[in-house]
Design an enzyme around this catalytic site. Sequence first.
Site, PDB file in Angstrom:
ATOM      1  N   GLN A 161      -6.751  -0.578   2.759  1.00 53.24           N
ATOM      2  CA  GLN A 161      -5.763  -0.112   4.159  1.00 53.24           C
ATOM      3  C   GLN A 161      -6.907   1.003   4.838  1.00 53.24           C
ATOM      4  OE1 GLN A 161      -1.801   1.251   5.050  1.00 53.24           O
ATOM      5  NE2 GLN A 161      -1.650  -0.270   5.532  1.00 53.24           N
TER       6      GLN A 161
ATOM      7  N   PRO B  85       1.016  -1.313   0.286  1.00 52.88           N
ATOM      8  CA  PRO B  85       0.223   0.175   0.236  1.00 52.88           C
ATOM      9  C   PRO B  85       1.288   1.338  -0.054  1.00 52.88           C
ATOM     10  CG  PRO B  85       0.485  -0.950   2.077  1.00 52.88           C
ATOM     11  CD  PRO B  85       0.560  -1.909   1.181  1.00 52.88           C
TER      12      PRO B  85
ATOM     13  N   GLY C 220      10.223  -4.788   2.454  1.00 49.91           N
ATOM     14  CA  GLY C 220      11.508  -3.840   3.329  1.00 49.91           C
ATOM     15  C   GLY C 220      12.321  -4.230   2.520  1.00 49.91           C
TER      16      GLY C 220
ATOM     17  N   CYS D 175       2.141   2.930   9.936  1.00 53.50           N
ATOM     18  CA  CYS D 175       1.976   4.496   9.259  1.00 53.50           C
ATOM     19  C   CYS D 175       3.193   5.184  10.395  1.00 53.50           C
ATOM     20  CB  CYS D 175       1.199   4.818   9.020  1.00 53.50           C
ATOM     21  SG  CYS D 175       1.872   6.588   7.961  1.00 53.50           S
TER      22      CYS D 175
ATOM     23  N   ALA E  20       0.141   5.424  -0.432  1.00 49.10           N
ATOM     24  CA  ALA E  20      -0.447   6.359   0.179  1.00 49.10           C
ATOM     25  C   ALA E  20      -0.350   7.484  -1.313  1.00 49.10           C
ATOM     26  CB  ALA E  20      -0.321   7.207   0.908  1.00 49.10           C
TER      27      ALA E  20
ATOM     28  N   GLY F  99       7.570  -2.176  -2.662  1.00 46.35           N
ATOM     29  CA  GLY F  99       6.714  -1.251  -2.155  1.00 46.35           C
ATOM     30  C   GLY F  99       7.635  -0.154  -3.394  1.00 46.35           C
ATOM     31  N   ARG F 100       8.385   0.397  -3.060  1.00 44.09           N
ATOM     32  CA  ARG F 100       9.074   1.117  -3.471  1.00 44.09           C
ATOM     33  C   ARG F 100       9.962   0.770  -4.503  1.00 44.09           C
ATOM     34  NH1 ARG F 100      13.103   3.039   1.790  1.00 44.09           N
ATOM     35  NH2 ARG F 100      12.182   0.882   1.668  1.00 44.09           N
TER      36      ARG F 100
HETATM   37  C1  FMN Z   1       5.124   6.203  -0.872  1.00 42.02           C
HETATM   38  C2  FMN Z   1       4.921   5.911  -0.178  1.00 42.02           C
HETATM   39  C3  FMN Z   1       3.284   5.922   0.414  1.00 42.02           C
HETATM   40  C4  FMN Z   1       3.653   4.982   1.063  1.00 42.02           C
HETATM   41  N1  FMN Z   1       1.939   4.282   2.825  1.00 42.02           N
HETATM   42  C5  FMN Z   1       1.721   3.089   2.979  1.00 42.02           C
HETATM   43  C6  FMN Z   1       1.047   3.328   3.312  1.00 42.02           C
HETATM   44  O1  FMN Z   1      -0.572   3.967   3.072  1.00 42.02           O
HETATM   45  N2  FMN Z   1       0.286   2.498   4.084  1.00 42.02           N
HETATM   46  C7  FMN Z   1       0.870   1.689   4.184  1.00 42.02           C
HETATM   47  O2  FMN Z   1       1.011   0.133   5.373  1.00 42.02           O
HETATM   48  N3  FMN Z   1       2.460   1.232   4.154  1.00 42.02           N
HETATM   49  C8  FMN Z   1       2.361   3.155   3.681  1.00 42.02           C
HETATM   50  N4  FMN Z   1       3.580   2.867   2.541  1.00 42.02           N
HETATM   51  C9  FMN Z   1       4.771   1.375   3.445  1.00 42.02           C
HETATM   52  C10 FMN Z   1       4.835   0.995   2.532  1.00 42.02           C
HETATM   53  O3  FMN Z   1       4.176   0.637   1.901  1.00 42.02           O
HETATM   54  C11 FMN Z   1       6.142  -0.031   2.634  1.00 42.02           C
HETATM   55  O4  FMN Z   1       5.627  -0.883   4.063  1.00 42.02           O
HETATM   56  C12 FMN Z   1       7.468   0.352   2.457  1.00 42.02           C
HETATM   57  O5  FMN Z   1       8.017   1.749   1.490  1.00 42.02           O
HETATM   58  C13 FMN Z   1       9.249  -1.186   2.874  1.00 42.02           C
HETATM   59  O6  FMN Z   1       9.057  -1.182   1.652  1.00 42.02           O
HETATM   60  P1  FMN Z   1      10.059  -1.177   0.379  1.00 42.02           P
HETATM   61  O7  FMN Z   1      11.317  -1.481   0.828  1.00 42.02           O
HETATM   62  O8  FMN Z   1       9.262  -2.695  -0.555  1.00 42.02           O
HETATM   63  O9  FMN Z   1       9.341   0.438  -0.768  1.00 42.02           O
HETATM   64  C14 FMN Z   1       4.234   3.504   2.024  1.00 42.02           C
HETATM   65  C15 FMN Z   1       5.589   3.660   1.101  1.00 42.02           C
HETATM   66  C16 FMN Z   1       5.584   4.804   0.301  1.00 42.02           C
HETATM   67  C17 FMN Z   1       6.900   4.807  -0.137  1.00 42.02           C
END
Ligand code: FMN
Length: 330
Positions: free
Chosen positions: A71, A17, A203, A102, A19, A226-227
């Site tokens: 969510q 997820p 992560g 968050c 935002a 995510g990213r």
């Molecule tokens: C731009 C952005 C927005 C995010 N918004 C949410 C969100 O709405 N809800 C949530 O649980 N995590 C949110 N996260 C966290 C991601 O879901 C994820 O847990 C985090 O980026 C780590 O994963 P990654 O290393 O693959 O990016 C957000 C992350 C980013 C970068």
Amino acid sequence: MLKIGDVAMKNPVVLAPMAGVCNPAFRLIAKEFGAGLVCAEMVSDKAILYKNEKSLKMLFVDEREKPLSLQIFGGDKKTLVEAAKVVDEQTNADIIDINMGCPVPKITKCDAGAKWLLDPDKIYEMVAAVVDVVKKPVTVKMRMGWDEQHIYAVRNAQAVERAGGKAVAVHGRTRVQMYEGTADWDIIRQVKEAVNIPVIGNGDVKTPQDAKRLLETTGADGVMIGRAALGNPWMLYRTVQFLETGELAPEPVLREKIDVCILHLDRLIDLKGENVAVREMRKHVAWYIKGIKGASKIKDQVNQFDSRNVIKEVLYSFVEEIEALELVAK
Ligand SMILES: Cc1cc2nc3c(=O)[nH]c(=O)nc-3n(C[C@H](O)[C@H](O)[C@H](O)COP(=O)(O)O)c2cc1C
């Protein structure tokens, strides 16, 4: 295979997820690129209950995106439960996810998001209250703890399971870390060993190989990305393929990236109108062209225009410029 309640995913790759990112336009692209499950951006419980127009729009789920997890977040049991009921009864989502990760102060100061990580009893109470009133499976997404001194991921995940939660996603960072340092995958392994519900590891999965390593070293049932998927839905497709066949598909060329970028823009326009979509798309354009020589000049140009057609022209002339350079290099 990843199965949450009665909802079976065709593969273990989950779009995180995000935002401001995971609206139907990007989620559908992620789904078309093979993600087993897509997660929507978080929606505030109170905004749902106050019928805030923008938030209600965030509850829209296109049939083609399913299975989808929606969510919600909030700090107050009553409003969280009521909002969950709305998602349960009035949306096309398959799963209701509760945000316990968050880290931003705007969210934690109202006792929502990562704040709960300090209190497994509160997690139990909140999740049980939601599970009680909904039919859809309820899941939780959490960080591993509040800070280094309070890493309660195992106890918190057990509380989710006891309360009737059907899966837990664990981001291997504390709230205090925000996005610093590297994610701790060992905590994901510890959670997996401690509960019987599916665990989704999250992560720093930056490559398909990372995804495989996370699944293998932690035993997790799913891997959340995510990213690495920002401006790069190919990451999802390449990961699914790598997990299934061990083969690593090539990275996309710029033309493919821009084709998808424009599709993304057009879907955003359908959703939000050209004015809003073009502005929102600026960050995505930067992600789609990241790392390509000359990208920052193009990014600056795109940021100056409000018209879809002009942006399209700028991006395809960039493609032609790069393709011409590649021809010369051959
Ligand atoms: C731009 C952005 C927005 C995010 N918004 C949410 C969100 O709405 N809800 C949530 O649980 N995590 C949110 N996260 C966290 C991601 O879901 C994820 O847990 C985090 O980026 C780590 O994963 P990654 O290393 O693959 O990016 C957000 C992350 C980013 C970068």
